[in-house]
Design a protein around this motif. Structure first.
Motif: not given
Length: 200
Positions: A112-120, A143-147, A153-157
């Motif tokens: 029940r623990k999630y992160v949301t990634s956004v790429s593109g 919220s951070s940018v990861t490789k 790269e993608e943004i992980v929230v």
């Protein structure tokens, strides 16, 4: 000198310089960049008097009048080549943007623990670190940018904000068409993979 002798102090005169809203150079130098057509359109709309002074047929004729006929032909040919090259580059960029996809992925970390990634988003000309900061402020979370392993790269929230992120992207980042956003639920993908592995 007379003014200095009389004791009158002259204030320095400031000079207003216009910079192109497209290529950021003074309009007289736009022809050396790769966006001449866009620059001309911007100048005609925002500074019509300057446009006439630089790009009117009379101004162009006066500028090339001192050239020999052969040099005039070469100049015209070069201008056509530059315009064609700039148009091709614009078309290529538009095609790239039209086929770019922004992927919003909900990833289950622990129970029940999630992160949301956004790429593109970088394909639409957005700086990922700035967007990550906007996401962090909007959703009051980390919220951070990861490789990613594929090299991008993608943004992980932190947290499951996948639905809200789509609304926020459409509201704040107007260059991203709604049709170019896709959702991926990583939990479902894992379950499907586990089911396929268990069934064989």
């Amino acid at each position: 000198m007379a003014d200095v002798e009389s004791g009158e102090v002259l204030e320095p005169q400031s000079r207003h310089v216009v910079y192109c809203g497209v290529c950021t150079m003074p309009p007289e130098y736009c022809e050396y960049g790769g966006t001449v057509k866009k620059c001309q359109e911007w100048l005609e709309k925002n500074h019509p008097d300057m446009y006439i002074r630089i790009w009117s047929p009379e101004a162009l004729a006066a500028a090339t009048a001192s050239l020999s006929i052969e040099a005039q032909k070469r100049a015209a040919k070069d201008a056509q080549k530059k315009a064609a090259k700039a148009e091709a580059a614009e078309k290529k960029e538009a095609d790239k943007i039209a086929h770019s996809i922004v992927t919003i992925k909900r990833i289950e970390r622990n129970k029940r623990k999630y992160v949301t990634s956004v790429s593109g988003l970088e394909a639409f000309g957005y700086e990922l670190k700035k967007v990550a900061k906007d996401f962090g402020k909007k959703f009051a979370t980390g919220s951070s940018v990861t490789k990613v392993p594929s090299g991008g790269e993608e943004i992980v929230v932190q947290g499951d904000v996948s639905d809200e992120i789509e609304e926020f992207i459409l509201e704040k980042y107007k260059d991203v068409p709604e049709d170019n956003i896709e959702f991926v639920d990583d939990k479902k993908a894992k379950k499907a993979a586990a089911a396929a592995a268990g069934g064989s």
